[in-house]
Design an enzyme around this catalytic site. Structure first.
Site, short mmCIF file in Angstrom:
data_model
loop_
_atom_site.label_atom_id
_atom_site.label_comp_id
_atom_site.label_asym_id
_atom_site.label_seq_id
_atom_site.Cartn_x
_atom_site.Cartn_y
_atom_site.Cartn_z
CE LYS A 160 18.66 -22.31 -38.51
NZ LYS A 160 19.49 -21.10 -38.38
NE ARG B 55 23.38 -20.03 -48.18
CZ ARG B 55 23.09 -20.02 -46.64
NH1 ARG B 55 22.30 -21.19 -46.64
NH2 ARG B 55 23.35 -19.58 -45.68
CD GLU C 292 20.06 -16.71 -35.09
OE1 GLU C 292 20.29 -16.46 -36.05
OE2 GLU C 292 19.04 -16.05 -34.46
#
Ligand code: ATP
Ligand code: MG
Length: 588
Positions: free
Chosen positions: A306, A296, A62
């Site tokens: 983020k 992950r 994204e």
């Protein structure tokens, strides 16, 4: 580490996704796909040729932030699988959320993926934007409505939350669930046409409010949101939700293996439900993409969310997104980490479904390994102390030769001028040596690397007692590489730079940004664990050839680690990429 396998020793270990891909290729699961060259629904593929790519994967960030080290794992996995299996990997911006996305992030992400060594085909033919599919997503939503698979819900957000149920209690049907397809279609078109306020209605998939999986309890698939999109501007005031958009993006692009991280595991049933419905209704071709989850990458001594990274930047705890201490790939690049090092890292950590923490030293080791092979050697004195060779002729310049790489004679040698006054490391002299100290102290001899053997004759202190100058005498027949030089047996070898020729410049030493393995775990606030001494600037004395180092060039400074030249021309500073050994392991 790589998972267990039956591979014969020496053969690369195949992780579970690679095994899955090989199984699918062997069974011909995806052989029947057709490809019109451009993403599109089934209709646009009529008559299209068989897909020339055996598999299609995608990397779908994204564009709402900079890529971090975790993304490198995903990039290397997706592009690597495609490369190794006769497939292609799509670079796709998952830009369906208009609120947080920015063009600047798009540029930085593309730049980073290219830096890691991947491209998107001629004319960027494998570069895609999910927002290009808004028309199809809308069309598919109408199709679901017409088939009774979606409805407009007009409950308030609180009502919806309350009726969704919990992990132990099933949900309750919305009173609007029984609207007819005609009513739903009319309302949905009004939503699209801007006739309703943000949040007044949502479009929901009609799956099963009693499902034990909350993700299947009629998830919202479209919302009203008046926001300007970075690519579609104000064309839309309704936007698809991620859970709806992502499977469609995959299907339109003919993706075969849609690889994501484990937190999406519970969404896989909806992924499959949605695509199955759209295939049944003739909107998508089969075979459909399959979602596969892996663990992950999690690294200690850093944060990768983020939100946390943004705060570090905005509140100026770091110099920016590409601060060399940041776990962003832009930061890693500036710090001198290499794409090859990342590739080694990805191989070493492997791919599995088991969650685990990786120590940053694993990544640093991979960088060391690559830099050891590729970085020429140079000499730098980081904490200079003057050494005067009292019997050295005043204006004489002795040319010494040093190999550019000790194991690579083909890289040649460079020259280093030796003069009466040289800089040595402060730690290489001790007025009163501790036990086992082999470097300079009064009466002791050491070799000036690539030069002569010198014997310490004294030193000078200032009023505060600091040593400001060391004195020695040299042995003119002891020069490295000359006959008889080996006859001098000394235990210590130290490095030096001619004071008259030194290139003086700033050298920056980086350290871990957080002292704690899990920042904030004990204190509740990750900022409490910031390492305030993670960046130190020094005035250093470097061998003269470093004055011409091009920005971005990398060197090993003997004994100090690997460094990269930053900035341009005369203002260049050097930044330490990584030390020669893991200094943290030694500390703990
Ligand atoms: P956020 O930081 O908001 O959680 P994100 O890191 O998931 O966002 P995306 O842009 O959605 O950012 O990620 C793009 C791709 O990278 C996704 O396929 C995601 O699964 C993968 N990815 C993200 N973080 C990691 C990680 N730590 N390890 C491996 N893959 C990751
Ligand atoms: Mg995400």
């Amino acid at each position: 580490m790589a998972s267990e396998s039956n591979a014969p020793s020496g053969a690369p270990v195949k992780h579970f996704i690679q095994q899955r891909v090989e199984g699918d290729l062997a069974s011909g699961k995806y052989a029947a796909r057709r490809w019109g060259g451009k993403p599109g629904p089934l209709a646009s593929h009529a008559g299209a040729a068989p897909d020339p790519a055996k598999i299609r994967t995608r990397f779908p960030p994204e564009p709402n932030g900079y890529l971090h080290i975790g993304h490198a794992k995903s990039i290397l996995l997706n592009f690597g699988l495609a490369r190794d299996n006769g497939g292609v990997c799509h670079m796709r911006f998952d830009d369906t959320n208009p609120e947080k996305e920015e063009q600047a992030y798009v540029e930085s992400i593309l730049d980073t993926v290219r830096w890691l060594g991947f491209d998107f085909g001629p004319n960027d033919e494998r570069l895609f934007f999910a927002s290009d599919y808004f028309d199809w997503m809308y069309e598919f939503a109408e199709c679901l409505i017409e088939h009774g698979d979606a409805y407009v819900d007009s409950q308030t957000a609180e009502e919806m939350r309350a009726n969704r149920g919990t992990l132990t209690e099933h949900g309750v049907d919305s009173p609007f669930r029984t609207r007819t397809p005609a009513e739903n279609l009319a309302l949905f078109r009004e939503m699209r046409d801007g006739k309703h306020a943000d949040g007044a209605h949502v479009l929901r998939a009609k799956v099963d409010m009693k499902s034990p999986n909350i993700n299947l309890r009629d998830p919202a698939i479209y919302r009203i949101k008046r926001a300007t999109h970075h690519r579609t501007g104000d064309k839309w005031c309704i936007y698809p939700m991620y859970t709806y958009a992502h499977p469609i993006e995959d299907a339109l692009e003919n993706i075969t293996h849609s690889i994501c991280t484990l937190e999406f595991e519970d969404q896989r049933p909806f992924y499959d439900w949605l695509l199955e419905k759209l295939a049944q209704h003739g909107k998508l071709q089969r075979p459909l993409p399959q979602q596969i989850e892996f663990a992950r990458l999690k690294i200690t001594h850093t944060v990768m969310s983020k939100r946390f990274l943004l705060k570090l930047v905005e509140e100026k705890y770091v110099e920016g997104w590409d601060d060399p201490r940041m776990p962003t790939l832009a930061g890693a690049r500036r710090r001198g980490f290499t794409p090859e090092g990342f590739r080694l890292f990805a191989e070493r950590i492997g791919v599995s479904k088991a969650d685990s923490w990786i120590d940053p030293s694993v990544l640093e080791d991979c960088m060391r390994e690559h830099l050891n092979e590729t970085a020429p050697r140079r000499v730098a004195v980081l904490d200079p102390l003057k050494l005067v060779i009292t019997n050295f002729p005043n204006s004489h310049v002795e040319t010494c030769e040093a190999p550019n790489h000790p194991q690579k004679p083909e890289w040649g040698k460079r020259t280093m001028p030796l003069t009466r006054e040289v800089w040595i490391e402060r730690e290489d002299f001790a007025p009163a040596p501790p036990k086992g100290y082999f470097r300079l102290f009064p009466g002791n001899s050491v070799r000036l690397k690539y030069g002569f053997v010198v014997k310490c004759t004294g030193f000078r202190q200032n009023e505060a007692g600091d040593v400001v100058e060391v004195h020695c005498e040299y042995f003119p027949d002891s020069k490295s590489g000359t006959p008889g030089a080996d006859g001098y047996k000394v235990k210590g070898v130290i490095h030096w730079v001619s004071a008259a020729h030194a290139h003086e410049c700033e050298v920056r030493l980086t350290d871990r940004l957080f002292r704690a393995a899990h920042p904030g775990k004990d204190t509740g606030n990750y900022l409490d664990d910031l390492n305030r001494e993670s960046l130190k600037a020094l005035r250093a004395c470097l061998e003269p050839s470093l004055g011409e180092a091009a920005p971005g060039s990398r060197f090993q400074f003997e004994r100090h680690g690997y460094f990269i030249a930053e900035g341009a021309g005369g203002s260049a500073a050097f930044l330490r990429t990584v030390t020669l050994r893991d200094s943290w392991a030694a500390k703990s």
